[in-house]
Design a protein around this motif. Structure first.
Motif, PDB file in Angstrom:
ATOM      1  N   GLN A 109      41.173   1.836  16.059  1.00  0.00           N
ATOM      2  CA  GLN A 109      41.142   2.096  17.655  1.00  0.00           C
ATOM      3  C   GLN A 109      40.206   3.072  17.893  1.00  0.00           C
ATOM      4  OE1 GLN A 109      43.280   5.003  18.160  1.00  0.00           O
ATOM      5  NE2 GLN A 109      43.892   4.672  20.190  1.00  0.00           N
ATOM      6  N   MET A 110      40.368   4.180  16.991  1.00  0.00           N
ATOM      7  CA  MET A 110      39.546   5.556  17.355  1.00  0.00           C
ATOM      8  C   MET A 110      38.077   5.113  17.513  1.00  0.00           C
ATOM      9  SD  MET A 110      41.456   8.131  18.470  1.00  0.00           S
ATOM     10  CE  MET A 110      40.012   9.217  18.875  1.00  0.00           C
ATOM     11  N   HIS A 300      40.704   3.437  26.873  1.00  0.00           N
ATOM     12  CA  HIS A 300      41.320   2.549  25.834  1.00  0.00           C
ATOM     13  C   HIS A 300      40.623   1.240  25.864  1.00  0.00           C
ATOM     14  CE1 HIS A 300      43.847   0.903  23.069  1.00  0.00           C
ATOM     15  NE2 HIS A 300      44.567   1.990  22.867  1.00  0.00           N
ATOM     16  N   HIS A 301      40.076   0.567  24.665  1.00  0.00           N
ATOM     17  CA  HIS A 301      39.575  -0.637  24.876  1.00  0.00           C
ATOM     18  C   HIS A 301      40.591  -1.965  25.301  1.00  0.00           C
ATOM     19  CE1 HIS A 301      40.954  -0.271  20.900  1.00  0.00           C
ATOM     20  NE2 HIS A 301      41.319  -1.333  20.611  1.00  0.00           N
ATOM     21  N   ASP A 302      41.632  -1.535  24.996  1.00  0.00           N
ATOM     22  CA  ASP A 302      42.889  -2.407  25.205  1.00  0.00           C
ATOM     23  C   ASP A 302      44.143  -1.814  25.656  1.00  0.00           C
ATOM     24  OD1 ASP A 302      44.428  -4.739  25.234  1.00  0.00           O
ATOM     25  OD2 ASP A 302      44.174  -4.964  22.991  1.00  0.00           O
ATOM     26  N   LYS A 305      47.977  -2.690  25.278  1.00  0.00           N
ATOM     27  CA  LYS A 305      48.544  -2.505  24.036  1.00  0.00           C
ATOM     28  C   LYS A 305      48.605  -0.780  23.639  1.00  0.00           C
ATOM     29  CE  LYS A 305      47.704  -7.181  21.879  1.00  0.00           C
ATOM     30  NZ  LYS A 305      46.645  -7.487  22.314  1.00  0.00           N
ATOM     31  N   ALA A 306      48.110  -0.178  24.394  1.00  0.00           N
ATOM     32  CA  ALA A 306      48.046   1.487  24.010  1.00  0.00           C
ATOM     33  C   ALA A 306      49.672   1.820  23.792  1.00  0.00           C
ATOM     34  CB  ALA A 306      47.345   2.236  25.162  1.00  0.00           C
ATOM     35  N   MET A 307      49.593   2.924  22.743  1.00  0.00           N
ATOM     36  CA  MET A 307      50.905   3.532  22.472  1.00  0.00           C
ATOM     37  C   MET A 307      51.525   4.301  23.593  1.00  0.00           C
ATOM     38  SD  MET A 307      51.583   1.983  19.524  1.00  0.00           S
ATOM     39  CE  MET A 307      52.786   3.155  18.542  1.00  0.00           C
ATOM     40  N   GLN A 312      46.847   4.293  32.658  1.00  0.00           N
ATOM     41  CA  GLN A 312      45.901   5.178  33.347  1.00  0.00           C
ATOM     42  C   GLN A 312      44.632   5.350  32.743  1.00  0.00           C
ATOM     43  OE1 GLN A 312      48.529   8.441  33.021  1.00  0.00           O
ATOM     44  NE2 GLN A 312      47.499   9.594  31.407  1.00  0.00           N
ATOM     45  N   SER A 313      44.664   4.394  31.559  1.00  0.00           N
ATOM     46  CA  SER A 313      43.389   4.492  30.796  1.00  0.00           C
ATOM     47  C   SER A 313      42.152   3.553  31.265  1.00  0.00           C
ATOM     48  CB  SER A 313      43.738   4.159  29.329  1.00  0.00           C
ATOM     49  OG  SER A 313      44.556   5.018  28.687  1.00  0.00           O
TER      50      SER A 313
END
Ligand code: PEP
Ligand code: MN
Length: 340
Positions: A109-110, A300-302, A305-307, A312-313
């Motif tokens: 993810q990073m 975020h690319h997705d 599904k962000a934790m 807001q991403s």
């Protein structure tokens, strides 16, 4: 109290004054500006009652700073402070873009996020390993494993890293892995934590407490600086008001007020103020037009599904749009010489 020295003052004369002040148990900070050197005196200045400092030949004036914050005050350091993070210089007409996910979730993810924000032109990589969640049952962050991932990916993409610390016990660990330490809004008045990061040599992004006045915020910066760490970057991220159409109220007016009162760089976090991606770009631009030295944005690319903070991403396309809007707007206000 600050002691303004005449331009011709020799280093030995400065040393002499510093020794005199420190002998009575006070501390000093020297600020060498382009035109003038200033000695800031910290502690109970009545201890200097028997020392006629104003009459020393190299002393131009002695100014009694009535503000409760001293080192953070523009009186102490009339020029803008420029903070160097591995060659990235915040302040001085540059425009820093700090981007990355709210939480570090995995190496993949990073890497994915770092790749698209770097390609778009972001300078620094953010990601939280210790998350200040409202609920104890929400994802709390990956801890040291997350710090290792952030460091690895930061190196891979040549991006200095920014991450939050929440506990005094973790300050050393976070300082070991990250280039910049973040103090979040909920800890903006955790004085033990502020003092602890003040003992490190890492620049500090100090978010505004969501119920803090500007003066209280500057006092928080003073806590960090009074421990010897002068590299504080103030980050406006929205305050709590009666308005509930968005997450917090981004106080852009704080930026010119801060620029008047302090020499410290100021950045804007439109993501946590907005709470949803739709308002992030206009608020980032408002921040820059108002005089901010940079922005911190969640990406975020997705995001579904962000934790944390997915809503807001910015996705890659919107992040690219943000960067192209910044490139257009920044030169209008004399900023962004560094933007690629
Ligand atoms: C963050 O940057 O992810 C964060 C939690 O910010 P704040 O402290 O401003 O809420
Ligand atoms: Mn977040």
């Amino acid at each position: 109290m600050i002691i303004v020295l005449k331009p011709s003052t020799e280093p030995e004369q400065i040393q002499h004054i510093v020794e005199m002040i420190e002998k009575v148990g006070l501390r000093t900070h020297i600020s060498a500006g382009e035109l003038q050197t200033i000695i800031g005196v910290i502690g109970d200045k009545t201890k200097l009652a028997n020392y006629p400092i104003a009459s020393i030949s190299c002393v131009e004036s002695v100014v009694h700073v009535s503000k409760p914050y001293k080192l953070a005050s523009r009186d102490f350091h009339p020029d803008d402070t420029i903070i160097d993070v591995n060659g990235a210089k915040i302040g001085g007409g540059n425009l820093w873009v700090i981007a990355g996910p709210c939480s570090i979730e995995s190496e993949d993810q990073m890497r994915t996020v770092a790749k698209f924000v770097k390609e778009a032109g972001a300078n620094l990589l953010r990601g939280g390993a210790y998350k200040p969640r409202t609920s104890p049952y929400s994802f709390q962050g990956m801890g040291e494993e997350g710090l290792k991932i952030l460091q690895k990916i930061g190196k891979e993409f040549g991006m200095p890293t920014v991450t939050e610390v929440m506990d005094t016990a973790d300050v050393e660990l976070v300082a070991k892995y990250a280039d910049v330490i973040q103090i979040g809004t909920r800890n903006a008045q955790n004085f033990a934590l502020l003092k602890q990061v003040g003992k490190t040599k890492r620049p500090v992004v100090l978010k505004r407490g969501m119920a803090q006045t500007i003066e209280e915020w500057l006092m928080s910066a003073e806590y960090v600086m009074s421990e010897g760490n002068l590299d504080v970057i103030l980050c406006e991220r929205g305050i709590r008001t009666f308005e509930n159409a968005y997450r917090n109220t981004l106080d852009v007016l704080a930026i010119p007020v801060l620029k008047e009162r302090t020499h410290l760089p100021v950045i804007i976090d439109p993501s946590h103020a907005s709470g949803v991606w739709q308002y992030v770009i206009p608020m980032a631009l408002a921040g820059i037009v108002s005089g901010a030295d940079g922005v911190m944005v969640e990406a975020h690319h997705d995001p579904e599904k962000a934790m944390s903070d997915g809503a807001q991403s910015l996705k890659p396309k919107k992040f690219n749009l943000l960067m192209s809007e910044l490139r257009k707007i920044a030169p209008v206000v004399g900023k962004g010489k560094n933007l690629s």
